[in-house]
Design an enzyme around this catalytic site. Structure first.
Site, short mmCIF file in Angstrom:
data_model
loop_
_atom_site.label_atom_id
_atom_site.label_comp_id
_atom_site.label_asym_id
_atom_site.label_seq_id
_atom_site.Cartn_x
_atom_site.Cartn_y
_atom_site.Cartn_z
N PHE A 1 104.64 10.91 100.58
CA PHE A 1 103.25 10.48 100.70
C PHE A 1 102.35 11.60 100.21
CE2 PHE A 1 100.57 7.14 102.01
CZ PHE A 1 99.33 7.75 102.21
N ARG B 1 90.71 12.19 98.91
CA ARG B 1 90.53 11.85 97.49
C ARG B 1 89.90 12.98 96.69
NH1 ARG B 1 91.43 6.35 96.63
NH2 ARG B 1 90.88 4.96 98.34
N ASP C 1 103.58 3.23 92.78
CA ASP C 1 104.63 3.30 93.80
C ASP C 1 105.64 2.20 93.52
OD1 ASP C 1 103.88 5.43 95.71
OD2 ASP C 1 102.13 4.21 96.08
#
Length: 183
Positions: A156, A169, A107
């Site tokens: 996101f 995940r 990021d």
């Protein structure tokens, strides 16, 4: 877990399982070529890199050693805190080793920049970076990344190791998380 299991939590699927697996195979071929005849240590950054590290290691055609490091600059939120903490250090002595840091996503680049400098200070022969995903629009520091799976929008995202509050995940794809989940 499939997209239908979390459909109401997602805006859309950004990268499918097939797209990710094909790109990991391409990255592995580049890494095999670049490190031919050299001993390579791949360092996975926990927890997010578990999926990409496992898939990348299996796609490589050369021997590698593996180690894991856990660093944190996030809480349960969506923004980096800016403070890096080592939660689990490497078990391997890095002196003279060629090291490839394997990341799930870049990021801001702040954590990774700190980590690369930290590993280089340990007497490595080289330190390069491989990431499954990168958000160029979110970059706060310029960091050289040798192997990039995909450049993605500054949204996101979850799945393929990427989480929100430790969930999502285990998705085998990457999707954009719907704002109602994290707002």
């Amino acid at each position: 877990m499939e997209s239908t299991d979390v459909q109401s939590d997602l805006k859309h699927v950004l990268k499918s399982k097939e797209e990710i697996q094909n790109r990991i195979a391409e990255l592995a071929a580049e890494i095999d070529r670049d490190y031919e005849g050299r001993d390579l240590l791949i360092v996975g950054v926990l927890k997010g890199a578990v999926m990409v590290m496992a898939d990348l290691a299996r796609a490589l055609h050369s021997h590698v050693t593996m180690d894991w490091m856990a660093v944190s600059s996030y809480g349960s939120g969506t923004q980096s805190s800016g403070v890096v903490r080592i939660l689990k250090d490497l078990d391997t002595d890095l002196m003279g080793k060629d090291v490839l840091i394997v990341e799930d996503i870049i990021d801001s680049g702040l954590t990774l920049s700190w980590l690369k400098t930290n590993l280089e200070s340990r007497g490595t022969a080289s330190v390069e970076i491989c990431t499954a995903f990168r958000k160029p629009a979110a970059a706060k520091v310029k960091i050289p990344v040798k192997y990039v799976g995909f450049d993605i929008p500054n949204e996101f995202v979850v799945g393929y190791g990427l989480d929100y509050a430790e969930k999502y995940r285990n998705l085998d794809f990457v999707g954009t998380l719907a704002p109602h989940v994290y707002e």
